[in-house]
Every structure is written in structure tokens, then in C-alpha cells.
Design an enzyme around this catalytic site. Structure first.
Site, short mmCIF file in Angstrom:
data_model
loop_
_atom_site.label_atom_id
_atom_site.label_comp_id
_atom_site.label_asym_id
_atom_site.label_seq_id
_atom_site.Cartn_x
_atom_site.Cartn_y
_atom_site.Cartn_z
N TYR A 142 0.82 -1.21 0.00
CA TYR A 142 0.00 0.00 0.00
C TYR A 142 0.85 1.26 0.00
O TYR A 142 0.46 2.28 -0.54
CB TYR A 142 -0.92 0.02 1.23
CG TYR A 142 -2.24 -0.67 1.01
CD1 TYR A 142 -2.28 -2.04 0.75
CD2 TYR A 142 -3.44 0.03 1.06
CE1 TYR A 142 -3.49 -2.67 0.55
CE2 TYR A 142 -4.65 -0.61 0.86
CZ TYR A 142 -4.67 -1.96 0.60
OH TYR A 142 -5.85 -2.59 0.39
N LYS A 193 3.07 -15.37 1.98
CA LYS A 193 3.38 -16.10 0.74
C LYS A 193 4.89 -16.29 0.69
O LYS A 193 5.56 -15.80 -0.22
CB LYS A 193 2.87 -15.32 -0.47
CG LYS A 193 1.40 -15.51 -0.77
CD LYS A 193 1.04 -16.90 -1.31
CE LYS A 193 1.50 -17.09 -2.74
NZ LYS A 193 1.19 -18.48 -3.21
N ASP A 226 -2.91 -18.00 0.23
CA ASP A 226 -3.92 -18.56 -0.68
C ASP A 226 -4.64 -19.73 -0.04
O ASP A 226 -5.87 -19.88 -0.15
CB ASP A 226 -3.30 -18.93 -2.04
CG ASP A 226 -2.09 -19.85 -1.92
OD1 ASP A 226 -1.51 -19.96 -0.82
OD2 ASP A 226 -1.73 -20.47 -2.94
N ASP A 250 -6.50 -7.16 3.48
CA ASP A 250 -7.61 -6.51 2.79
C ASP A 250 -8.52 -7.57 2.19
O ASP A 250 -9.74 -7.53 2.34
CB ASP A 250 -7.04 -5.59 1.70
CG ASP A 250 -8.12 -4.85 0.93
OD1 ASP A 250 -9.06 -4.35 1.59
OD2 ASP A 250 -8.03 -4.77 -0.30
N ASP A 254 -12.39 -9.24 3.67
CA ASP A 254 -13.63 -9.22 2.89
C ASP A 254 -14.22 -10.63 2.79
O ASP A 254 -15.43 -10.83 2.88
CB ASP A 254 -13.38 -8.70 1.46
CG ASP A 254 -13.69 -7.22 1.30
OD1 ASP A 254 -13.57 -6.49 2.31
OD2 ASP A 254 -14.05 -6.80 0.19
C1 IPM Z 1 -10.54 -1.43 3.26
C2 IPM Z 1 -10.73 -0.79 1.91
C3 IPM Z 1 -9.58 0.17 1.67
C4 IPM Z 1 -8.32 -0.67 1.59
C5 IPM Z 1 -9.74 1.06 0.44
C6 IPM Z 1 -11.02 1.86 0.49
C7 IPM Z 1 -8.54 1.97 0.25
O1 IPM Z 1 -10.87 -1.75 0.94
O2 IPM Z 1 -10.47 -0.70 4.27
O3 IPM Z 1 -10.49 -2.66 3.32
O4 IPM Z 1 -7.97 -1.21 0.53
O5 IPM Z 1 -7.66 -0.78 2.62
MG MG Z 2 -10.98 -3.73 1.69
#
Ligand code: IPM
Ligand code: MG
Length: 369
Positions: A142, A193, A226, A250, A254
Site C-alpha cells: 500500500y 506467501k 492462498d 484486505d 472481505d
Molecule cells: C478497506 C478498503 C480500503 C483498503 C480502500 C477503500 C482503500 O478496501 O479498508 O479494506 O484497501 O484498505
Molecule cells: Mg478492503
């Protein structure tokens, strides 16, 4: 009572709608005399760009640095697709994380029993699920330099992102994971990884050494990132705490979020290092984004943001009991069959954003059954 200063940054899309419900809960906490929380509201993301030409202004950054904690709604949306990369809405959020040095991102993935059927996984796989993803938040790809696109001529370009980690960055995030595990089920999975990345090799080495030196009482398992993604779908309940880098975190967060039924349910806390007085800088935000497709319709699920406020009470304001009470109120409205559109199930009652916020406030005043 010492007043706490809380900076509210509702942001874009559904951010302001869900943050308005947090304001109700803050009102409830103050009215009951449980704390004295002073709020100030400011801009971040696309709305800040529209107002000042940048995704977060220096003045807002100064307020964030002075506040006891920051609550953020969401940033971004198609409206700002054409904005220069450095000023895109997400840059505001990334600057907050970087300048406040919020290296530890805690993303709990909890499956409320009432929602086990809303998951894309079978009920028995997710009922009672309680995972904590600890994502490194201020390093890795990042922020690594160089990060650029070079024009090579002849219609060719070259894009570079840099994945970089130093020992201390891995050590401090792993320590957070081990400490959390001790208060939970004492199990840490470290995902990297190392089979293809040098940063993974160092990650593995540092976590292994720290574990041996300071946290040998915690069970540590190394897992390739993975494989971790696959195992999260196959048998999510095998996990307790997962510690991983910025990019894998990240994605894995999700994925874990979806296993619980809805991204609209999950809170997060981003914490810095403790200072001499034990105080940590902190930012709390829902894991979901700005959901521009439903912005302004009054149907967004405010639960992730309200649960993020509960985390704020627990980690920044030493109000763990009140945080428990808010989490119990959320579970109770779900048990009563109240749902927002994203988690709607047959036989349940569909509520809009405001009505869901009100239902939670009402449940707060009802003693737990
Ligand atoms: C998160 C989001 C952010 C990230 C974006 C909005 C920059 O996806 O907080 O998970 O990638 O960290
Ligand atoms: Mg995210």
C-alpha cells in the site's frame, strides 16, 4: 467525568446515513451519564475533494491528531473516478491511517446466530463463527516506494508497486495478534506467501522468533495466504486470530466478512502504538464501503458502523461494559427479526437505516433477557 473528543468523518455514499445512527447512540451514552463524548464532524474523501480540492485537508488531519478517537463512515464513489490518483477519495483514508500510524487493523468476523442462514456458507459452517483478522495497515504494498507508472515509449508502460516490510513492522503487528489470542482461544494463524515473496520469508522468520521468545504459550500455525483464503471458505471455524500483511488482510477480511452473512455487519478498529499513558491513536470504521448504488435511499445497514462505535468505547474510552451492551442490543434486534434490506430473510421485518438505529437504541434500554 473527563470528556472524550471524538471526530466524526462520515465521508461519502452511505457514510453520512450510517453515521447519523451512531450519533443517536452517542446521544444515548451521554444522556445516560455513561460517558461524556464531545463530537465534531468534518469531511474526508470525495466530499472533502469537492469542498477543498483534496481528499483530506491539513486542518482535518490536525483535528484527527488531537482527537481521542476518529470514527469514519466510508469514502469513494463513481463521481470521483476521474480525479487525480493522489486526490482520489481513498487517499484521505490512507493518509489518516499513515499519519496517525495506525498499524494494527482489527477486523472481527462474527456470525450472529440469527443471521447464520444469510451466509453463503451452510449454517453449520458459520453458526457461532468468531474470527479476529489482524491486518498490518501502514506498510506493505500500500505504501512501498517506488509506486509509479513509467512511459516506456512505443505504446508501452511499466507499472511498479513495492511490497516492503521491516522487522519492527512485523514484530509489532504479530505482538498485537498474540496478545489478542491470549484473551480468546489462544490460537494464531500467520498468513504469508513465503513460497514466492521475500517479504513472506521475513514475515515467517520474525513471527516464528517472536513466538518462541515471548508468546510460546500461544499456539502458532503458519499458513500460506492462498490456502488461508481456501480454508476460510471450507472450515472457517478452525480459525481464532489470523495475522497477515496489508494486502492479504484486505482480501481475507472481505472474504471472512462474507462468510458471516453480510459485509454490512462488520466493524473494524485501527490502532496505533500505546504511548506512555497507555493511550493509543485510533480510528474506527465499518469494513463495508460507500455503496454508492444505495446511497441516499435510507436503506443502508447501520450495524457495522454502530458496532465500530462499540469497539471505540472498548478500546479508546475504557467503556467495555457499554460496548457489550451495544453488541447485545444489536444481537437482540436481530433475534426479534428486524433486518435491513441486505440481510433480509423470509418472515422478518424489513427496516430502513433510521428505523434500525431506533430499534437498537430501544433495545439498549431493555434489560437483557
Ligand atoms: C478497506 C478498503 C480500503 C483498503 C480502500 C477503500 C482503500 O478496501 O479498508 O479494506 O484497501 O484498505
Ligand atoms: Mg478492503
Amino acid at each position: 467525568m473527563t470528556p472524550y473528543k471524538l471526530l466524526l468523518l462520515p465521508g461519502d455514499g452511505i457514510g453520512p446515513e450510517v453515521m447519523a445512527e451512531v450519533a443517536q447512540i452517542i446521544g444515548w451514552v451521554n444522556d445516560r451519564g455513561l460517558a461524556s463524548i464531545e463530537t465534531e464532524t468534518d469531511l474526508v474523501g470525495g466530499c472533502a475533494y469537492d469542498a477543498h480540492g483534496e481528499a483530506i485537508s491539513d486542518l482535518t488531519m490536525a483535528k484527527a491528531l488531537q482527537a481521542d478517537a476518529v470514527m469514519l463512515g466510508a469514502v469513494g464513489g463513481p463521481k470521483w473516478d476521474g480525479v487525480a490518483y493522489d486526490q482520489r477519495p481513498e487517499a484521505g483514508l490512507l493518509r489518516l491511517r499513515k499519519d496517525l500510524q495506525l498499524f494494527a487493523n482489527l477486523r472481527p468476523a462474527i456470525c450472529y446466530p440469527a443471521l447464520a442462514d444469510a451466509s453463503s456458507l451452510k449454517r453449520d459452517r458459520v453458526d457461532g463463527l468468531d474470527i479476529m483478522i489482524v491486518r498490518e495497515l501502514t506498510g506493505g504494498v500500500y505504501f512501498g516506494e517506488p509506486k509509479e507508472i513509467t512511459d516506456l515509449g512505443h505504446g508501452q508502460k511499466r507499472a511498479v508497486d513495492t511490497q516492503v516490510y521491516e522487522t519492527y513492522e512485523i514484530e509489532r503487528i504479530a505482538a498485537v495478534a498474540f496478545e489478542l489470542a491470549r484473551k480468546r482461544r489462544n490460537l494464531v494463524h500467520s498468513a504469508d506467501k513465503r513460497n514466492v515473496m521475500k517479504t513472506g520469508v521475513l514475515w515467517h522468520e520474525v513471527v516464528t522468533r517472536l513466538h518462541k521468545e515471548r508468546y510460546a504459550d500461544v499456539t502458532l500455525q503458519h499458513i500460506l495466504a492462498d490456502n488461508c483464503a481456501m480454508q476460510l471458505m471450507r472450515q472457517p471455524k478452525q480459525f481464532d486470530v489470523i495475522v497477515t500483511d496489508n494486502l492479504f488482510g484486505d482480501m481475507l477480511s472481505d472474504e471472512a466478512a462474507m462468510a458471516t452473512g453480510s459485509l454490512g455487519m462488520l466493524p473494524s478498529a485501527s490502532l496505533g502504538a500505546a504511548d506512555a499513558t497507555g493511550r493509543r491513536r485510533a480510528l474506527y470504521e465499518p469494513v463495508h464501503g460507500s455503496a454508492p448504488d444505495i446511497a441516499g435511499l435510507g436503506i443502508a445497514n447501520p450495524i457495522a458502523t454502530i458496532a465500530s462505535f462499540a469497539m471505540c468505547l472498548r478500546y479508546s474510552f475504557e467503556l467495555g461494559d457499554t460496548a457489550d451492551r451495544i453488541e447485545a442490543a444489536i444481537a437482540s434486534v436481530l433475534d426479534q427479526g428486524y433486518r435491513t434490506a441486505d440481510i433480509m430473510q423470509e418472515g422478518c421485518q424489513k427496516l430502513g437505516t433510521d428505523a434500525m438505529g431506533e430499534a437498537i437504541v430501544t433495545a439498549l434500554d431493555r434489560p437483557a433477557a
